[in-house]
Write an enzyme that holds these catalytic residues in place. Structure first.
Site, PDB file in Angstrom:
ATOM      1  N   LYS A  38       3.713  58.743  16.198  1.00 35.88           N
ATOM      2  CA  LYS A  38       3.378  59.191  17.561  1.00 35.88           C
ATOM      3  C   LYS A  38       4.000  58.243  18.587  1.00 35.88           C
ATOM      4  O   LYS A  38       4.468  57.158  18.222  1.00 35.88           O
ATOM      5  CB  LYS A  38       1.854  59.264  17.709  1.00 35.88           C
ATOM      6  CG  LYS A  38       1.134  57.939  17.599  1.00 35.88           C
ATOM      7  CD  LYS A  38      -0.364  58.167  17.399  1.00 35.88           C
ATOM      8  CE  LYS A  38      -1.085  56.902  17.051  1.00 35.88           C
ATOM      9  NZ  LYS A  38      -1.934  56.375  18.074  1.00 35.88           N
ATOM     10  N   ARG A 136     -14.732  58.015  19.604  1.00 36.01           N
ATOM     11  CA  ARG A 136     -13.642  58.603  20.394  1.00 36.01           C
ATOM     12  C   ARG A 136     -13.591  60.101  20.147  1.00 36.01           C
ATOM     13  O   ARG A 136     -13.983  60.887  20.987  1.00 36.01           O
ATOM     14  CB  ARG A 136     -12.336  57.899  19.999  1.00 36.01           C
ATOM     15  CG  ARG A 136     -11.192  58.094  20.932  1.00 36.01           C
ATOM     16  CD  ARG A 136     -10.031  57.160  20.616  1.00 36.01           C
ATOM     17  NE  ARG A 136      -9.454  57.364  19.294  1.00 36.01           N
ATOM     18  CZ  ARG A 136      -8.353  56.756  18.856  1.00 36.01           C
ATOM     19  NH1 ARG A 136      -7.714  55.895  19.621  1.00 36.01           N
ATOM     20  NH2 ARG A 136      -7.887  56.977  17.637  1.00 36.01           N
ATOM     21  N   HIS A 165     -11.628  57.155  11.604  1.00 33.17           N
ATOM     22  CA  HIS A 165     -10.744  56.102  12.110  1.00 33.17           C
ATOM     23  C   HIS A 165     -11.573  54.851  12.356  1.00 33.17           C
ATOM     24  O   HIS A 165     -12.644  54.918  12.945  1.00 33.17           O
ATOM     25  CB  HIS A 165     -10.082  56.573  13.405  1.00 33.17           C
ATOM     26  CG  HIS A 165      -8.969  55.691  13.879  1.00 33.17           C
ATOM     27  ND1 HIS A 165      -7.950  55.254  13.056  1.00 33.17           N
ATOM     28  CD2 HIS A 165      -8.695  55.164  15.100  1.00 33.17           C
ATOM     29  CE1 HIS A 165      -7.111  54.494  13.760  1.00 33.17           C
ATOM     30  NE2 HIS A 165      -7.547  54.423  15.000  1.00 33.17           N
ATOM     31  N   ARG A 221      -2.944  56.025   6.611  1.00 28.27           N
ATOM     32  CA  ARG A 221      -2.223  56.370   7.854  1.00 28.27           C
ATOM     33  C   ARG A 221      -1.700  55.072   8.470  1.00 28.27           C
ATOM     34  O   ARG A 221      -2.422  54.391   9.177  1.00 28.27           O
ATOM     35  CB  ARG A 221      -3.160  57.054   8.861  1.00 28.27           C
ATOM     36  CG  ARG A 221      -3.846  58.316   8.357  1.00 28.27           C
ATOM     37  CD  ARG A 221      -4.594  59.008   9.493  1.00 28.27           C
ATOM     38  NE  ARG A 221      -5.495  58.147  10.209  1.00 28.27           N
ATOM     39  CZ  ARG A 221      -6.775  57.940   9.897  1.00 28.27           C
ATOM     40  NH1 ARG A 221      -7.321  58.560   8.866  1.00 28.27           N
ATOM     41  NH2 ARG A 221      -7.515  57.128  10.625  1.00 28.27           N
ATOM     42  N   TYR A 265      11.987  39.198  45.306  1.00 29.20           N
ATOM     43  CA  TYR A 265      11.040  39.645  46.328  1.00 29.20           C
ATOM     44  C   TYR A 265       9.895  38.646  46.489  1.00 29.20           C
ATOM     45  O   TYR A 265       9.321  38.185  45.501  1.00 29.20           O
ATOM     46  CB  TYR A 265      10.447  40.998  45.940  1.00 29.20           C
ATOM     47  CG  TYR A 265      11.452  42.123  45.947  1.00 29.20           C
ATOM     48  CD1 TYR A 265      12.119  42.489  47.112  1.00 29.20           C
ATOM     49  CD2 TYR A 265      11.728  42.829  44.780  1.00 29.20           C
ATOM     50  CE1 TYR A 265      13.038  43.531  47.105  1.00 29.20           C
ATOM     51  CE2 TYR A 265      12.640  43.871  44.773  1.00 29.20           C
ATOM     52  CZ  TYR A 265      13.301  44.221  45.933  1.00 29.20           C
ATOM     53  OH  TYR A 265      14.201  45.240  45.927  1.00 29.20           O
ATOM     54  N   CYS A 310      11.972  42.718  39.180  1.00 28.36           N
ATOM     55  CA  CYS A 310      12.223  43.886  40.035  1.00 28.36           C
ATOM     56  C   CYS A 310      12.268  45.143  39.154  1.00 28.36           C
ATOM     57  O   CYS A 310      12.119  45.072  37.935  1.00 28.36           O
ATOM     58  CB  CYS A 310      13.549  43.734  40.762  1.00 28.36           C
ATOM     59  SG  CYS A 310      13.744  42.171  41.623  1.00 28.36           S
ATOM     60  N   MET A 311      12.520  46.287  39.778  1.00 27.28           N
ATOM     61  CA  MET A 311      12.537  47.548  39.023  1.00 27.28           C
ATOM     62  C   MET A 311      13.628  47.546  37.936  1.00 27.28           C
ATOM     63  O   MET A 311      13.395  47.984  36.813  1.00 27.28           O
ATOM     64  CB  MET A 311      12.751  48.723  39.978  1.00 27.28           C
ATOM     65  CG  MET A 311      12.607  50.070  39.307  1.00 27.28           C
ATOM     66  SD  MET A 311      12.950  51.440  40.411  1.00 27.28           S
ATOM     67  CE  MET A 311      11.571  51.351  41.532  1.00 27.28           C
ATOM     68  N   ASP A 312      14.806  47.023  38.290  1.00 24.50           N
ATOM     69  CA  ASP A 312      15.940  47.126  37.364  1.00 24.50           C
ATOM     70  C   ASP A 312      16.527  45.776  36.973  1.00 24.50           C
ATOM     71  O   ASP A 312      17.496  45.723  36.213  1.00 24.50           O
ATOM     72  CB  ASP A 312      17.078  47.928  38.018  1.00 24.50           C
ATOM     73  CG  ASP A 312      16.557  49.132  38.755  1.00 24.50           C
ATOM     74  OD1 ASP A 312      15.971  50.000  38.092  1.00 24.50           O
ATOM     75  OD2 ASP A 312      16.704  49.193  39.992  1.00 24.50           O
TER      76      ASP A 312
HETATM   77  C1  LIG Z   1      -6.188  58.320  14.094  1.00 22.90           C
HETATM   78  C2  LIG Z   1      -5.190  57.230  13.863  1.00 22.90           C
HETATM   79  N1  LIG Z   1      -4.845  56.903  12.613  1.00 22.90           N
HETATM   80  C3  LIG Z   1      -3.957  55.930  12.336  1.00 22.90           C
HETATM   81  C4  LIG Z   1      -3.357  55.213  13.355  1.00 22.90           C
HETATM   82  C5  LIG Z   1      -2.402  54.097  13.016  1.00 22.90           C
HETATM   83  O1  LIG Z   1      -2.946  52.877  13.385  1.00 22.90           O
HETATM   84  P1  LIG Z   1      -2.128  51.517  13.182  1.00 22.90           P
HETATM   85  O2  LIG Z   1      -0.959  51.617  14.104  1.00 22.90           O
HETATM   86  O3  LIG Z   1      -3.066  50.457  13.610  1.00 22.90           O
HETATM   87  O4  LIG Z   1      -1.728  51.473  11.769  1.00 22.90           O
HETATM   88  C6  LIG Z   1      -3.693  55.511  14.671  1.00 22.90           C
HETATM   89  C7  LIG Z   1      -3.077  54.753  15.746  1.00 22.90           C
HETATM   90  O5  LIG Z   1      -3.603  54.454  16.772  1.00 22.90           O
HETATM   91  C8  LIG Z   1      -4.623  56.552  14.945  1.00 22.90           C
HETATM   92  O6  LIG Z   1      -4.972  56.862  16.192  1.00 22.90           O
END
Ligand SMILES: Cc1ncc(COP(=O)(O)O)c(C=O)c1O
Length: 377
Positions: A38, A136, A165, A221, A265, A310-312
């Protein structure tokens, strides 16, 4: 041609490092490995990271948004993909048609998915999200059994998985995670008693995958660790992992200024003597935060960023590297001549975590992928 000849600032990503990091989990766990890609692969580039993870033996991918899942499918990735969180109603039919597995946590969502699945003519694959202590998303563990009974009986759904989680698996004290594990175990026991346990139970993020092998269940995960970044100071990566991302820029100007000159700045920094000052073409629009105390590597030495970012652009104090010249490579994250600047150090300077540092590297910073077998820079 060098990257400095093409880009003002860029991020080099070692896909070999990603592969090696993923392979570590494949070797050390009996569970399937889901690579969490993600947020554009935590800023590393979702697609190249996903491909590297699959090459290394990951069999699942995870994303946080419908668009992220579509991007992977559009690129031809046919592996199982889990959408970990919220899905809005409009893309639901397309998600089901593209066989994206959906997290859900309510009966209303289950009915919605089942009804759209009926129209699409394909079952919706679902993973029930159980809240065991993150607070969550998820059905409360104690209230999950009736929902599981409904899910398992619902036409149009494939009850593929159940997950939770951990909120504190990256801390040295195991007790909060033990408590979450205990709630999950209670639910699983109830499901087993009714023969309702789905094929894939999963709970472990990177930290738990590293430290709690008894929590691997059917699938782990893993996110932060596959990028070679430490889950936390209390949960460091073991030997064998390496960071995959190096963020670089170059000197666009080098000058010697007299004492008493205000820089950038607001003139927050004023030269106190004759000082050598360099300009870098990287700024907060690239994700390099406008925070005091930044440091970078020039000529194999750690040098301070001076004045406001700065921005850039931003400025560095180069008295420690009198040999520095326009066009010299500058490292924001990575190594140079034996000196190191890690994402964790940058995060400490910004009062945040390494996750946020790489995720926030700007869209306009090109990611370049180091070829296989190429030595790390
Ligand atoms: C639901 C869920 N599973 C797994 C992960 C992976 O976590 P990590 O990057 O700490 O391994 C995340 C990341 O935030 C998550 O939201």
């Amino acid at each position: 041609m060098s990257y400095a000849a093409r880009f003002s600032t860029w991020a080099e990503v070692s896909l070999q490092a990603i592969e090696d990091n993923v392979a570590w989990f494949v070797r050390h766990s009996r569970a399937r490995v889901m690579a969490v890609v993600k947020a554009d692969g935590y800023g590393h580039g979702a697609l190249p990271v996903a491909r590297a993870a699959l090459r290394a033996g990951a069999t699942w991918l995870a994303v946080a948004r419908a668009e992220e899942a579509f991007q992977l499918r559009q690129a031809g990735l046919s592996c199982p993909i889990l959408l970990l969180g919220h899905w809005p109603p409009e893309p639901l039919a397309e998600l089901i048609a593209q066989e994206i597995s959906l997290a859900l946590w309510s009966g209303a969502q289950a009915e919605q998915a089942a009804s759209v699945a009926g129209r699409v003519g394909r079952p919706a694959r679902v993973h029930l999200k159980v809240d065991t202590g993150m607070g969550r998303l998820g059905v409360q563990a104690e209230e999950a059994l009736p929902l599981v009974r409904r899910l398992a009986a619902m036409e149009g759904l494939t009850f593929e998985g159940l997950f939770t989680h951990f909120a504190r698996a990256d801390e040295a004290d195991p007790r909060p995670t033990d408590e979450q594990e205990r709630r999950l175990a209670g639910l699983l026991q109830a499901l087993d008693a009714e023969g309702l346990r789905p094929p894939l139970v999963h709970a472990a993020n990177s930290a738990a995958s590293l430290t709690r092998p008894h929590d691997h269940f059917d699938l782990i995960r893993v996110g932060i660790a596959i990028y070679g970044l430490h889950p936390s100071a209390e949960c460091p990566l073991p030997a064998g992992f390496s960071p995959a991302l190096y963020w670089k820029t170059q000197l666009s100007q080098v000058k010697v200024l007299p004492p008493g000159r205000g820089l950038s700045y607001g003139h927050e920094y004023v030269t106190t003597r004759q000082e050598r000052i360099g300009t870098l073409p990287v700024g907060y629009a690239d994700g390099f935060r406008r925070t005091a105390g930044n440091q970078v590597l020039v000529g194999g030495k750690v040098v301070p960023v001076v004045g406001r970012v700065c921005m850039d652009q931003c400025l560095v104090q180069l008295d420690a590297v009198p040999e520095a010249r326009v066009g010299d490579e500058v490292v924001l994250i990575g190594e140079q001549g034996g000196a190191r600047r890690t994402a964790e150090q940058v995060a400490a300077c910004w009062g945040t975590i390494n996750y946020e540092v790489t995720c926030a590297i700007g869209k306009r910073v090109p990611r370049v992928y180091l070829g296989e077998g190429e030595p790390p820079p």
